[in-house]
Design a protein around this motif. Structure first.
Motif, mmCIF file in Angstrom:
data_model
loop_
_atom_site.group_PDB
_atom_site.id
_atom_site.type_symbol
_atom_site.label_atom_id
_atom_site.label_comp_id
_atom_site.label_asym_id
_atom_site.label_seq_id
_atom_site.Cartn_x
_atom_site.Cartn_y
_atom_site.Cartn_z
ATOM 1 N N GLY A 94 -4.815 -74.258 -46.114
ATOM 2 C CA GLY A 94 -5.914 -73.897 -47.089
ATOM 3 C C GLY A 94 -6.562 -74.307 -45.304
ATOM 4 N N SER B 56 -7.817 -71.319 -43.225
ATOM 5 C CA SER B 56 -8.607 -70.455 -43.147
ATOM 6 C C SER B 56 -10.012 -70.994 -42.757
ATOM 7 N N SER B 57 -10.624 -71.494 -43.678
ATOM 8 C CA SER B 57 -12.177 -72.220 -43.995
ATOM 9 C C SER B 57 -12.702 -73.487 -44.341
ATOM 10 N N ILE C 277 -12.611 -77.422 -44.840
ATOM 11 C CA ILE C 277 -12.814 -78.827 -43.991
ATOM 12 C C ILE C 277 -11.422 -77.907 -43.198
ATOM 13 N N ARG D 52 -3.496 -68.431 -47.781
ATOM 14 C CA ARG D 52 -2.959 -67.202 -48.120
ATOM 15 C C ARG D 52 -4.078 -66.027 -47.746
ATOM 16 N N LYS E 207 -7.744 -63.721 -43.253
ATOM 17 C CA LYS E 207 -9.268 -65.191 -42.759
ATOM 18 C C LYS E 207 -7.665 -65.428 -41.816
ATOM 19 N N LEU F 117 1.029 -68.471 -47.376
ATOM 20 C CA LEU F 117 1.167 -69.399 -48.606
ATOM 21 C C LEU F 117 0.206 -69.160 -49.281
ATOM 22 N N ASP F 118 0.412 -69.702 -50.871
ATOM 23 C CA ASP F 118 -1.014 -69.220 -51.817
ATOM 24 C C ASP F 118 -0.018 -70.519 -53.152
ATOM 25 N N VAL F 119 -1.081 -71.626 -52.939
ATOM 26 C CA VAL F 119 -0.191 -72.885 -53.637
ATOM 27 C C VAL F 119 -0.115 -72.909 -54.744
ATOM 28 N N ASN G 203 -4.298 -79.557 -47.960
ATOM 29 C CA ASN G 203 -5.430 -79.636 -47.892
ATOM 30 C C ASN G 203 -6.461 -77.951 -48.946
HETATM 31 N N1 LIG Z 1 -16.258 -80.712 -49.372
HETATM 32 C C1 LIG Z 1 -16.296 -81.427 -49.995
HETATM 33 O O1 LIG Z 1 -17.399 -81.747 -50.670
HETATM 34 C C2 LIG Z 1 -15.077 -81.589 -51.023
HETATM 35 C C3 LIG Z 1 -14.937 -83.241 -51.477
HETATM 36 C C4 LIG Z 1 -13.958 -82.924 -52.802
HETATM 37 C C5 LIG Z 1 -12.822 -82.703 -51.772
HETATM 38 N N2 LIG Z 1 -12.241 -81.664 -51.116
HETATM 39 C C6 LIG Z 1 -11.128 -80.858 -51.404
HETATM 40 O O2 LIG Z 1 -10.883 -80.696 -50.177
HETATM 41 C C7 LIG Z 1 -10.067 -79.518 -50.046
HETATM 42 C C8 LIG Z 1 -11.402 -78.641 -48.438
HETATM 43 O O3 LIG Z 1 -12.297 -78.916 -49.326
HETATM 44 P P1 LIG Z 1 -13.377 -77.343 -48.318
HETATM 45 O O4 LIG Z 1 -14.205 -77.901 -49.342
HETATM 46 O O5 LIG Z 1 -12.322 -76.678 -46.829
HETATM 47 O O6 LIG Z 1 -12.753 -76.295 -49.337
HETATM 48 P P2 LIG Z 1 -13.351 -74.474 -49.218
HETATM 49 O O7 LIG Z 1 -13.873 -74.500 -48.381
HETATM 50 O O8 LIG Z 1 -13.594 -73.862 -50.698
HETATM 51 O O9 LIG Z 1 -11.234 -74.426 -48.379
HETATM 52 C C9 LIG Z 1 -10.708 -74.696 -49.284
HETATM 53 C C10 LIG Z 1 -9.505 -73.666 -48.691
HETATM 54 O O10 LIG Z 1 -8.492 -73.556 -49.499
HETATM 55 C C11 LIG Z 1 -7.557 -72.319 -49.770
HETATM 56 N N3 LIG Z 1 -6.837 -71.954 -51.196
HETATM 57 C C12 LIG Z 1 -7.606 -72.591 -52.267
HETATM 58 N N4 LIG Z 1 -7.105 -72.163 -52.724
HETATM 59 C C13 LIG Z 1 -5.689 -71.649 -52.205
HETATM 60 C C14 LIG Z 1 -4.031 -71.282 -52.248
HETATM 61 N N5 LIG Z 1 -4.013 -70.989 -53.692
HETATM 62 N N6 LIG Z 1 -3.450 -70.950 -52.103
HETATM 63 C C15 LIG Z 1 -3.732 -71.360 -50.710
HETATM 64 N N7 LIG Z 1 -4.908 -71.818 -50.275
HETATM 65 C C16 LIG Z 1 -5.570 -71.808 -50.705
HETATM 66 C C17 LIG Z 1 -8.797 -71.400 -48.991
HETATM 67 O O11 LIG Z 1 -8.014 -70.784 -48.613
HETATM 68 P P3 LIG Z 1 -9.411 -69.680 -49.092
HETATM 69 O O12 LIG Z 1 -10.704 -69.009 -47.044
HETATM 70 O O13 LIG Z 1 -9.072 -67.795 -49.290
HETATM 71 O O14 LIG Z 1 -10.436 -69.287 -49.962
HETATM 72 C C18 LIG Z 1 -9.474 -72.581 -47.582
HETATM 73 O O15 LIG Z 1 -9.069 -72.032 -47.200
HETATM 74 C C19 LIG Z 1 -9.761 -79.010 -51.369
HETATM 75 O O16 LIG Z 1 -8.301 -79.460 -51.546
HETATM 76 C C20 LIG Z 1 -11.812 -79.855 -51.815
HETATM 77 O O17 LIG Z 1 -11.079 -79.536 -53.176
HETATM 78 C C21 LIG Z 1 -13.628 -80.913 -51.443
#
Ligand SMILES: NC(=O)c1ccc[n+]([C@@H]2O[C@H](COP(=O)([O-])OP(=O)(O)OC[C@H]3O[C@@H](n4cnc5c(N)ncnc54)[C@H](OP(=O)(O)O)[C@@H]3O)[C@@H](O)[C@H]2O)c1
Length: 158
Positions: free
Chosen positions: A9, A11-12, A14, A36, A40, A62-64, A90
């Motif tokens: 993950g 691509s965007s 964290i 995935r 991106k 990778l699509d998890v 992540n």
């Molecule tokens: N931000 C917070 O406050 C917070 C709090 C608790 C936990 N988390 C966890 O921390 C992680 C990162 O959060 P974030 O805020 O950076 O979220 P985000 O901006 O939505 O980024 C999530 C990343 O995961 C990728 N992803 C989603 N589904 C996927 C799949 N099936 N296969 C491969 N990649 C996939 C997305 O890819 P695409 O770009 O293609 O969508 C994106 O790159 C996540 O696991 C989230 O649950 C975040």
């Protein structure tokens, strides 16, 4: 030999911020962006290379939430890298989280009102869906796909 770091993950959010930070700390680190969306991922790679032109950044699809994709990605990672030093698992989703107003109203008139309001238990609901593997999407994406990926990667490592 420079360490190899795999970020799912990447691509965007964290994940991409982490990649930028890792290269800022050590521009020699070898990054593997497991994403995935290759579109991106390529955009993220371009941003990383703009700041660190000599960085080694590899993309792996990778699509998890798909075991087929996890299997393919694991063998591609093993083929491309002789070693893996750090894994940042992540990638994750948190779809359609919202307040369950029905539960809120009925909870207010129940003996559990204080507990419900102080813990939010039962108040937040999430619309999950089922993946092609027959698993709940949040479970497979956030946990199970990564679990299988790590097992596959460890299986051939000493
Ligand atoms: N931000 C917070 O406050 C917070 C709090 C608790 C936990 N988390 C966890 O921390 C992680 C990162 O959060 P974030 O805020 O950076 O979220 P985000 O901006 O939505 O980024 C999530 C990343 O995961 C990728 N992803 C989603 N589904 C996927 C799949 N099936 N296969 C491969 N990649 C996939 C997305 O890819 P695409 O770009 O293609 O969508 C994106 O790159 C996540 O696991 C989230 O649950 C975040």
């Amino acid at each position: 030999m420079q360490p190899v770091v795999l970020v799912t993950g990447a691509s965007s959010g964290i994940g991409s911020a982490l990649c930028k930070r890792l290269l800022r700390e050590d521009a020699g680190v070898r990054l593997c962006l497991a994403c995935r969306s290759m579109q991106k991922a390529s955009a993220t790679k371009a941003v990383l290379l703009a700041a660190h032109p000599t960085a080694q950044v590899t993309l792996v699809r990778l699509d998890v939430s798909s075991l087929e994709s996890v299997l393919r990605a694991a063998s591609e990672i093993q083929r491309r890298f002789q070693r893996l030093d750090y894994l940042f698992l992540n990638a994750g989703i948190m779809p359609n989280t919202h307040v369950n107003f029905k539960a809120l109203i009925s909870g207010l008139f129940s003996g559990k009102a204080v507990h419900m309001l102080s813990t939010a238990e039962g108040l937040i609901t999430q619309e999950d869906c089922i993946t092609a593997d027959g698993l709940q999407a949040v479970f497979e994406t956030n946990f199970f796909g990564h679990f299988i990926l790590v097992q596959l990667l460890l299986a051939v490592r000493p």
